[in-house]
Motif scaffolding. Structure first.
Motif, PDB file in Angstrom:
ATOM      1  N   ALA A  45       0.826  -1.211   0.000  1.00 18.20           N
ATOM      2  CA  ALA A  45       0.000   0.000   0.000  1.00 18.20           C
ATOM      3  C   ALA A  45       0.860   1.261   0.000  1.00 18.20           C
ATOM      4  N   VAL A  46       1.849   1.286  -0.886  1.00 20.49           N
ATOM      5  CA  VAL A  46       2.709   2.467  -1.046  1.00 20.49           C
ATOM      6  C   VAL A  46       2.921   2.724  -2.526  1.00 20.49           C
ATOM      7  N   ARG A  47       2.774   3.988  -2.943  1.00 17.14           N
ATOM      8  CA  ARG A  47       3.060   4.411  -4.317  1.00 17.14           C
ATOM      9  C   ARG A  47       2.436   3.489  -5.364  1.00 17.14           C
ATOM     10  N   ASN A  48       1.173   3.128  -5.173  1.00 20.64           N
ATOM     11  CA  ASN A  48       0.431   2.344  -6.170  1.00 20.64           C
ATOM     12  C   ASN A  48       0.978   0.940  -6.392  1.00 20.64           C
ATOM     13  N   ASN A  49       1.807   0.445  -5.458  1.00 24.39           N
ATOM     14  CA  ASN A  49       2.337  -0.903  -5.642  1.00 24.39           C
ATOM     15  C   ASN A  49       1.254  -1.964  -5.568  1.00 24.39           C
ATOM     16  N   ASP A  50       0.164  -1.690  -4.854  1.00 31.96           N
ATOM     17  CA  ASP A  50      -0.904  -2.687  -4.778  1.00 31.96           C
ATOM     18  C   ASP A  50      -1.568  -2.891  -6.140  1.00 31.96           C
ATOM     19  N   SER A  51      -1.981  -1.796  -6.783  1.00 35.91           N
ATOM     20  CA  SER A  51      -2.615  -1.941  -8.095  1.00 35.91           C
ATOM     21  C   SER A  51      -1.596  -2.395  -9.139  1.00 35.91           C
ATOM     22  N   HIS A  52      -0.367  -1.884  -9.062  1.00 39.06           N
ATOM     23  CA  HIS A  52       0.690  -2.353  -9.976  1.00 39.06           C
ATOM     24  C   HIS A  52       0.850  -3.861  -9.877  1.00 39.06           C
ATOM     25  N   THR A  53       0.869  -4.372  -8.659  1.00 33.99           N
ATOM     26  CA  THR A  53       1.072  -5.805  -8.451  1.00 33.99           C
ATOM     27  C   THR A  53      -0.053  -6.626  -9.065  1.00 33.99           C
ATOM     28  N   LEU A  54      -1.284  -6.172  -8.905  1.00 34.46           N
ATOM     29  CA  LEU A  54      -2.405  -6.927  -9.472  1.00 34.46           C
ATOM     30  C   LEU A  54      -2.347  -6.952 -10.995  1.00 34.46           C
ATOM     31  N   TYR A  55      -2.035  -5.816 -11.617  1.00 32.93           N
ATOM     32  CA  TYR A  55      -1.913  -5.812 -13.078  1.00 32.93           C
ATOM     33  C   TYR A  55      -0.735  -6.671 -13.526  1.00 32.93           C
ATOM     34  N   ALA A  56       0.387  -6.595 -12.815  1.00 32.81           N
ATOM     35  CA  ALA A  56       1.537  -7.417 -13.161  1.00 32.81           C
ATOM     36  C   ALA A  56       1.212  -8.905 -12.996  1.00 32.81           C
ATOM     37  N   TYR A  57       0.409  -9.224 -11.995  1.00 32.89           N
ATOM     38  CA  TYR A  57      -0.047 -10.615 -11.817  1.00 32.89           C
ATOM     39  C   TYR A  57      -0.848 -11.073 -13.032  1.00 32.89           C
TER      40      TYR A  57
END
Length: 225
Positions: A45-57
């Motif tokens: 939950a820092v610098r959009n890493n949560d949404s980045h991670t889901l798209y990368a997944y």
């Protein structure tokens, strides 16, 4: 029966919509991956890493279907956990670490080491086999600082991570981070992605994403529905 949703075609076409399982590329998150996500999301939950991670997944799921020999039991946990270490870097320093033309390699390395530690804890808690944990940790420990892949699984993780930058979501986030317009974000992201992709499938995906993003800004597209 609901009324047809189209204002042009006055018939209901829903009977022809296939089940999700029959649609190539349509995905949901299975329980094993959802369990990893639940333990990882607080670290993302820092610098959009949560949404980045889901798209990368999602990108990784597509890649492992096209890369013969890739192991989903390694690639997908690794992509869900790869950026957890940024949670240990002060929020106001993260962009300094990743900014084009500058960067803080010490912080990049720090987030890899911390991500490896967090991944070990999470996968051990969830009972993943030690050989899987060891390989996931080896991938995370170097996923940004190490340009060459140490394995086919590592190559898939690296490609999925980079490909996010040229997705619509990735371009929007980069625009917001650095005050760029769409064209500037596309050029800087694509230049930092395309030459460094490691799999044939990843290279094809990268060019396709860049092509769609390019068409979004040609004058011929402007004003069309």
């Amino acid at each position: 029966m609901d009324s047809p949703t189209s204002t042009r075609y006055h018939r209901d076409v829903r009977a022809f919509i296939p089940a999700a399982a029959e649609v190539p590329g349509y995905l949901t998150m299975p329980a094993a991956h959802a369990a990893i996500w639940e333990l990882a999301k607080a670290h993302l939950a820092v610098r959009n890493n949560d949404s980045h991670t889901l798209y990368a997944y999602g990108l990784a799921r597509a890649l492992v279907e096209r890369v013969e020999g890739a192991d989903t039991d390694v690639v997908l946990p690794a992509i869900l956990l790869h950026d957890t270490g940024w949670s240990t870097v002060p929020d106001d320093q993260i962009l300094d670490a990743i900014a084009p033309g500058g960067g803080r390699p010490d912080l990049v390395r720090h987030h890899e080491l911390e991500g490896a530690r967090i991944a070990t804890q999470i996968l051990t808690t969830l009972g993943h086999p030690k050989p899987v944990i060891d390989e996931v940790v080896a991938i995370i420990d170097g996923h940004d600082s190490r340009r060459e892949a140490i394995s086919l699984n590592d190559a898939c993780v690296k490609d999925a991570d980079k490909l996010w930058r040229v997705t619509p979501h990735g371009l929007t986030i980069v625009q917001q981070w650095f005050g760029l317009d769409h064209d500037e974000a596309l050029r800087i992201c694509s230049a930092r992605v395309q030459p460094y992709l490691l799999t044939d499938a990843g290279r094809a995906m990268g060019l396709a994403l860049a092509a769609v993003a390019s068409i979004d800004q040609v004058p011929q597209r402007a004003g069309l529905v």
